[in-house]
Design a protein around this motif. Structure first.
Motif, PDB file in Angstrom:
ATOM      1  N   ILE A 110      50.047  46.841  34.198  1.00 43.08           N
ATOM      2  CA  ILE A 110      50.150  46.656  32.977  1.00 43.08           C
ATOM      3  C   ILE A 110      49.385  47.953  32.330  1.00 43.08           C
ATOM      4  O   ILE A 110      48.512  48.717  32.522  1.00 43.08           O
ATOM      5  CB  ILE A 110      48.574  45.487  33.188  1.00 43.08           C
ATOM      6  CG1 ILE A 110      48.911  44.542  34.208  1.00 43.08           C
ATOM      7  CG2 ILE A 110      48.614  44.834  31.732  1.00 43.08           C
ATOM      8  CD1 ILE A 110      48.456  43.696  34.858  1.00 43.08           C
ATOM      9  N   ALA A 111      50.160  48.425  31.899  1.00 45.52           N
ATOM     10  CA  ALA A 111      49.524  49.131  30.333  1.00 45.52           C
ATOM     11  C   ALA A 111      49.377  48.657  28.924  1.00 45.52           C
ATOM     12  O   ALA A 111      50.237  48.332  28.195  1.00 45.52           O
ATOM     13  CB  ALA A 111      51.071  50.185  30.526  1.00 45.52           C
ATOM     14  N   CYS A 112      48.492  49.914  28.782  1.00 46.44           N
ATOM     15  CA  CYS A 112      48.516  49.584  27.195  1.00 46.44           C
ATOM     16  C   CYS A 112      48.712  51.240  26.390  1.00 46.44           C
ATOM     17  O   CYS A 112      48.012  52.488  27.302  1.00 46.44           O
ATOM     18  CB  CYS A 112      47.781  48.665  26.670  1.00 46.44           C
ATOM     19  SG  CYS A 112      45.542  49.998  27.519  1.00 46.44           S
ATOM     20  N   ASP A 113      48.432  51.513  25.461  1.00 49.06           N
ATOM     21  CA  ASP A 113      48.423  53.155  24.243  1.00 49.06           C
ATOM     22  C   ASP A 113      46.977  52.953  24.420  1.00 49.06           C
ATOM     23  O   ASP A 113      46.416  54.464  23.487  1.00 49.06           O
ATOM     24  CB  ASP A 113      49.315  52.280  22.969  1.00 49.06           C
ATOM     25  CG  ASP A 113      50.796  52.100  23.116  1.00 49.06           C
ATOM     26  OD1 ASP A 113      51.070  52.856  24.130  1.00 49.06           O
ATOM     27  OD2 ASP A 113      50.990  51.778  22.866  1.00 49.06           O
ATOM     28  N   LEU A 114      46.239  52.000  25.199  1.00 45.94           N
ATOM     29  CA  LEU A 114      44.343  52.502  24.776  1.00 45.94           C
ATOM     30  C   LEU A 114      43.951  54.060  25.497  1.00 45.94           C
ATOM     31  O   LEU A 114      45.156  54.502  26.883  1.00 45.94           O
ATOM     32  CB  LEU A 114      43.409  51.751  24.785  1.00 45.94           C
ATOM     33  CG  LEU A 114      44.120  50.380  23.549  1.00 45.94           C
ATOM     34  CD1 LEU A 114      43.115  49.260  23.744  1.00 45.94           C
ATOM     35  CD2 LEU A 114      43.093  50.357  22.399  1.00 45.94           C
ATOM     36  N   ASP A 115      42.841  54.207  25.516  1.00 50.38           N
ATOM     37  CA  ASP A 115      42.173  55.147  26.383  1.00 50.38           C
ATOM     38  C   ASP A 115      41.503  54.492  26.705  1.00 50.38           C
ATOM     39  O   ASP A 115      40.829  53.688  26.013  1.00 50.38           O
ATOM     40  CB  ASP A 115      42.575  56.962  26.492  1.00 50.38           C
ATOM     41  CG  ASP A 115      41.536  57.226  24.869  1.00 50.38           C
ATOM     42  OD1 ASP A 115      40.586  55.891  24.499  1.00 50.38           O
ATOM     43  OD2 ASP A 115      42.105  57.852  24.147  1.00 50.38           O
ATOM     44  N   ALA A 116      40.867  55.498  28.216  1.00 47.07           N
ATOM     45  CA  ALA A 116      39.065  55.162  28.197  1.00 47.07           C
ATOM     46  C   ALA A 116      38.248  54.810  27.293  1.00 47.07           C
ATOM     47  O   ALA A 116      37.242  53.469  26.675  1.00 47.07           O
ATOM     48  CB  ALA A 116      38.552  55.286  29.333  1.00 47.07           C
ATOM     49  N   ALA A 117      38.339  55.619  26.776  1.00 43.65           N
ATOM     50  CA  ALA A 117      37.209  55.533  25.415  1.00 43.65           C
ATOM     51  C   ALA A 117      37.006  54.795  24.189  1.00 43.65           C
ATOM     52  O   ALA A 117      36.340  53.979  24.178  1.00 43.65           O
ATOM     53  CB  ALA A 117      36.636  56.894  24.423  1.00 43.65           C
TER      54      ALA A 117
ATOM     55  N   SER B  66      50.546  38.438  39.322  1.00 41.67           N
ATOM     56  CA  SER B  66      50.374  39.604  39.533  1.00 41.67           C
ATOM     57  C   SER B  66      49.135  39.996  38.525  1.00 41.67           C
ATOM     58  O   SER B  66      48.773  41.807  38.435  1.00 41.67           O
ATOM     59  CB  SER B  66      51.110  40.095  38.942  1.00 41.67           C
ATOM     60  OG  SER B  66      52.158  39.965  40.477  1.00 41.67           O
ATOM     61  N   LEU B  67      48.840  39.411  37.473  1.00 39.43           N
ATOM     62  CA  LEU B  67      47.743  39.367  36.086  1.00 39.43           C
ATOM     63  C   LEU B  67      46.390  39.775  36.711  1.00 39.43           C
ATOM     64  O   LEU B  67      45.995  40.797  36.211  1.00 39.43           O
ATOM     65  CB  LEU B  67      48.381  38.582  34.792  1.00 39.43           C
ATOM     66  CG  LEU B  67      47.220  39.150  33.973  1.00 39.43           C
ATOM     67  CD1 LEU B  67      47.997  40.315  33.430  1.00 39.43           C
ATOM     68  CD2 LEU B  67      46.872  37.766  32.980  1.00 39.43           C
TER      69      LEU B  67
ATOM     70  N   THR C 170      40.198  47.115  34.815  1.00 41.15           N
ATOM     71  CA  THR C 170      40.940  45.843  35.464  1.00 41.15           C
ATOM     72  C   THR C 170      41.001  44.718  34.996  1.00 41.15           C
ATOM     73  O   THR C 170      40.324  44.365  34.552  1.00 41.15           O
ATOM     74  CB  THR C 170      39.933  45.436  36.864  1.00 41.15           C
ATOM     75  OG1 THR C 170      40.112  47.213  37.666  1.00 41.15           O
ATOM     76  CG2 THR C 170      40.671  44.626  38.115  1.00 41.15           C
ATOM     77  N   VAL C 171      42.323  43.950  35.288  1.00 41.67           N
ATOM     78  CA  VAL C 171      42.375  42.363  34.638  1.00 41.67           C
ATOM     79  C   VAL C 171      41.046  41.702  35.465  1.00 41.67           C
ATOM     80  O   VAL C 171      41.864  41.562  36.250  1.00 41.67           O
ATOM     81  CB  VAL C 171      43.937  42.141  34.472  1.00 41.67           C
ATOM     82  CG1 VAL C 171      44.022  40.829  34.075  1.00 41.67           C
ATOM     83  CG2 VAL C 171      44.927  43.496  33.423  1.00 41.67           C
TER      84      VAL C 171
END
Length: 177
Positions: free
Chosen positions: A146-153, A86-87, A102-103
């Motif tokens: 799949i989530a992270c604490d970043l934003d697009a910038a 799924s990654l 996208t990974v």
């Protein structure tokens, strides 16, 4: 449907459509006495049958097994699981819940079977103009997605990887940013 990589079932149904086409052309070949057209589409029918078996049969069952393990782990007293299959192709969600990339792939360490980093693509259209970034797996959460604490910038500010030359390990600067 087969080239879009939208999952095993969509790919499998693409092969079903190909099979209908090759059978129709085989019928035309029989009706018009075109032996070469019949041989070509007979071979294509065989190839398409393998595609149906692989994507609607084998691969779909394997994906179901991965999803079942994920669901069982979510309600069991064991660490939750996330299928490695799924990654790749998974959408990376940023801190605000929007898709920021996208990974593309994940690189595993051979000495400890740990995820060394994931490669995330952002920007561009259909891979043209896309920028690749290595992301430390400690900055990523796996679950329903799949989530992270970043934003697009912030993702776009990470160092850009060459499409054909990825690092052996993450630079400490990349891991800390």
């Amino acid at each position: 449907m087969t080239a879009a990589n939208l999952g095993s079932r969509v790919t499998g149904w693409g092969f079903v459509i190909f099979t209908v086409g090759s059978l129709a052309w085989s019928a035309v070949a029989i009706g018009t006495g075109q032996t070469n057209l019949l041989l070509t589409n007979g071979f294509l029918t065989l190839v398409n049958a393998v595609g149906i078996w692989r994507w609607l049969g084998r691969q779909a069952r394997l994906e179901d097994g991965s999803e079942a393990a994920k669901a069982h782990s979510a309600v069991s007293k064991v660490p939750s699981l996330f299928g490695i299959g799924s990654l790749v192709g998974g959408k990376l969600t940023g801190r605000d819940g929007t898709t920021i990339g996208t990974v593309i792939d994940g690189m595993m360490r051979c000495d400890g079977a740990e995820l060394a980093y994931i490669v995330v693509g952002e920007g561009g259209i259909g891979g043209i103009g896309e920028r690749l970034h290595a992301l430390d797996p400690n900055r990523v959460r796996f679950g329903d997605g799949i989530a992270c604490d970043l934003d697009a910038a912030e993702l776009s500010q990470l160092p850009v990887l060459a499409h054909d030359n990825w690092p052996a390990a993450l630079d400490k600067h990349v891991a800390q940013n």
